[in-house]
Design a protein around this motif. Structure first.
Motif, PDB file in Angstrom:
ATOM      1  N   ARG A 253       0.952  -1.264  -0.120  1.00  0.00           N
ATOM      2  CA  ARG A 253       0.271   0.023   0.127  1.00  0.00           C
ATOM      3  C   ARG A 253       0.343   0.653  -0.105  1.00  0.00           C
ATOM      4  N   ARG A 254       1.924   1.436   0.364  1.00  0.00           N
ATOM      5  CA  ARG A 254       3.051   2.488   0.852  1.00  0.00           C
ATOM      6  C   ARG A 254       3.662   2.164  -0.308  1.00  0.00           C
ATOM      7  N   LEU A 255       3.730   1.689  -0.758  1.00  0.00           N
ATOM      8  CA  LEU A 255       4.529   1.617  -2.239  1.00  0.00           C
ATOM      9  C   LEU A 255       3.579   2.560  -3.611  1.00  0.00           C
ATOM     10  N   ARG A 256       2.471   1.425  -3.106  1.00  0.00           N
ATOM     11  CA  ARG A 256       1.345   2.200  -4.252  1.00  0.00           C
ATOM     12  C   ARG A 256       1.219   3.594  -4.579  1.00  0.00           C
ATOM     13  N   GLY A 257       1.079   4.158  -3.199  1.00  0.00           N
ATOM     14  CA  GLY A 257       1.173   5.276  -2.588  1.00  0.00           C
ATOM     15  C   GLY A 257       2.233   6.701  -3.013  1.00  0.00           C
ATOM     16  N   ILE A 258       3.504   6.138  -3.145  1.00  0.00           N
ATOM     17  CA  ILE A 258       4.330   6.680  -3.283  1.00  0.00           C
ATOM     18  C   ILE A 258       4.308   6.567  -5.535  1.00  0.00           C
ATOM     19  N   MET A 259       3.750   5.807  -5.759  1.00  0.00           N
ATOM     20  CA  MET A 259       3.381   5.556  -6.956  1.00  0.00           C
ATOM     21  C   MET A 259       2.140   6.400  -7.798  1.00  0.00           C
ATOM     22  N   VAL A 260       1.623   6.804  -6.785  1.00  0.00           N
ATOM     23  CA  VAL A 260       0.066   7.660  -7.183  1.00  0.00           C
ATOM     24  C   VAL A 260       0.507   8.907  -6.595  1.00  0.00           C
ATOM     25  N   ALA A 261       1.627   8.779  -6.230  1.00  0.00           N
ATOM     26  CA  ALA A 261       2.266  10.526  -6.000  1.00  0.00           C
ATOM     27  C   ALA A 261       3.077  11.048  -6.983  1.00  0.00           C
ATOM     28  N   ARG A 262       4.026  10.486  -7.559  1.00  0.00           N
ATOM     29  CA  ARG A 262       4.629   9.980  -8.816  1.00  0.00           C
ATOM     30  C   ARG A 262       3.663  10.530  -9.938  1.00  0.00           C
ATOM     31  N   ARG A 263       3.082   9.598 -10.479  1.00  0.00           N
ATOM     32  CA  ARG A 263       2.040  10.521 -10.880  1.00  0.00           C
ATOM     33  C   ARG A 263       0.959  11.352 -11.259  1.00  0.00           C
ATOM     34  N   TYR A 264       0.285  11.614 -10.599  1.00  0.00           N
ATOM     35  CA  TYR A 264      -0.116  12.496 -10.129  1.00  0.00           C
ATOM     36  C   TYR A 264      -0.288  13.980  -9.607  1.00  0.00           C
ATOM     37  N   VAL A 265      -0.286  15.029  -9.829  1.00  0.00           N
ATOM     38  CA  VAL A 265      -1.079  15.674  -9.310  1.00  0.00           C
ATOM     39  C   VAL A 265      -2.173  16.720  -8.793  1.00  0.00           C
ATOM     40  N   MET A 266      -2.430  17.612  -8.115  1.00  0.00           N
ATOM     41  CA  MET A 266      -3.102  18.650  -7.447  1.00  0.00           C
ATOM     42  C   MET A 266      -3.646  19.665  -8.056  1.00  0.00           C
ATOM     43  N   VAL A 267      -4.398  20.040  -8.483  1.00  0.00           N
ATOM     44  CA  VAL A 267      -4.837  21.073  -9.392  1.00  0.00           C
ATOM     45  C   VAL A 267      -5.980  21.895  -8.912  1.00  0.00           C
TER      46      VAL A 267
END
Length: 280
Positions: free
Chosen positions: A197-211
């Motif tokens: 779960r933690r690694l998936r969270g990091i991958m999401v953070a690297r792929r997305y930004v908040m607008v």
């Protein structure tokens, strides 16, 4: 404690270590350390040669590990299984030989093929019914044809420049598209789900930004068509009832196009914020 195998050197080591640190784990500070305990997160890190990680995990000596898909398949350890692609360390494996000598996979039947990944290549050729004489080498396989050790090679290809400089051309199908992966052993391990779960969270953070942006309320449906978010945007009222505030996750690689489209629609005060971690 969860026992985690991490590459101690090579192309995967730095990014794997960075991901684990961003996921909240405390790893080694000295590159000479081969064993580190993180008591807060109840994990032990073992820093190993990338080629050996699948063997340790597949045998059950360690619980999980980060390695390349190519190294996992080359080890041919039945107990080691890929559970998640980690989005870095990408590479492509192809065959190459003298120009005009080979055109497809069947042309390899009965010839010598040099590779640093004999397990991976052997399994691929077996699956396609092609028998070759494998020549295992430890790196720099592109010289094998020129030096008369092999008739063709199977190796990592990025641009193909190195192979062309050695007088070789790529042919046949892709052997493997590889990248860093999280692997598990034959038995479920406590704490492995948390790590995933933690690694998936990091991958999401690297792929997305908040607008975040402000928008006339009557344009919300049109804005959602431009950027719908992972589930749906957050819409909040502003003091001016004719306007709303919108917050939405956008793929990092598309953010400038999305901003342009939103501005053209009528959005204003468009702000982009990095995401450091996430749980979706």
């Amino acid at each position: 404690m969860l026992r985690i195998a991490v590459p101690n050197k090579g192309s995967l080591a730095e990014t794997a270590t960075e991901m684990l640190a961003e996921a909240g784990y405390v790893g080694r500070r000295d590159p000479k350390d081969l064993h580190v305990i993180d008591p807060v997160n109840e994990v032990e890190f073992f820093y190993l040669r990338p080629k050996d990680i699948a063997t340790y995990v597949g045998s059950g000596a360690l619980d999980v590990g980060i390695t390349g898909r190519d190294l996992l398949k080359d080890a041919r350890m039945p107990g080691a299984q890929e559970v998640e692609a980690l989005g870095f360390g990408g590479s492509t494996f192809r065959f190459a030989g003298r120009p005009g000598r080979f055109s497809d996979l069947a042309d390899l039947d009965g010839v010598r093929v040099a590779t640093s990944y004999p397990g991976l290549v052997d399994a691929f050729l077996d699956a396609h019914g092609v028998a070759v004489d494998l020549v295992p080498l430890d790196g720099a396989v592109e010289s094998a044809v020129q030096l008369g050790v092999a008739d063709a090679v199977a190796d990592v290809v990025s641009t193909g420049t190195t192979l062309r400089q050695a007088g070789l051309e790529i042919f046949g199908p892709v052997i493997l598209q590889s990248e860093a992966v999280l692997i598990t052993g034959p038995s479920p391990a406590e704490g492995a789900d948390t790590l995933l779960r933690r690694l998936r969270g990091i991958m999401v953070a690297r792929r997305y930004v908040m607008v975040d942006y402000d928008l006339p309320a009557d344009l919300v449906d049109a804005a959602v068509a431009i950027a719908g978010g992972v589930e749906s945007p957050t819409i909040s009222p502003l003091r001016d009832p004719a306007w709303v505030a919108v917050r939405v996750m956008v793929a990092r690689g598309e953010v400038n196009q999305v901003m342009d489209a939103l501005y053209a629609l009528g959005a204003r005060a468009i702000l982009v914020t990095a995401i450091h971690n996430a749980r979706l």
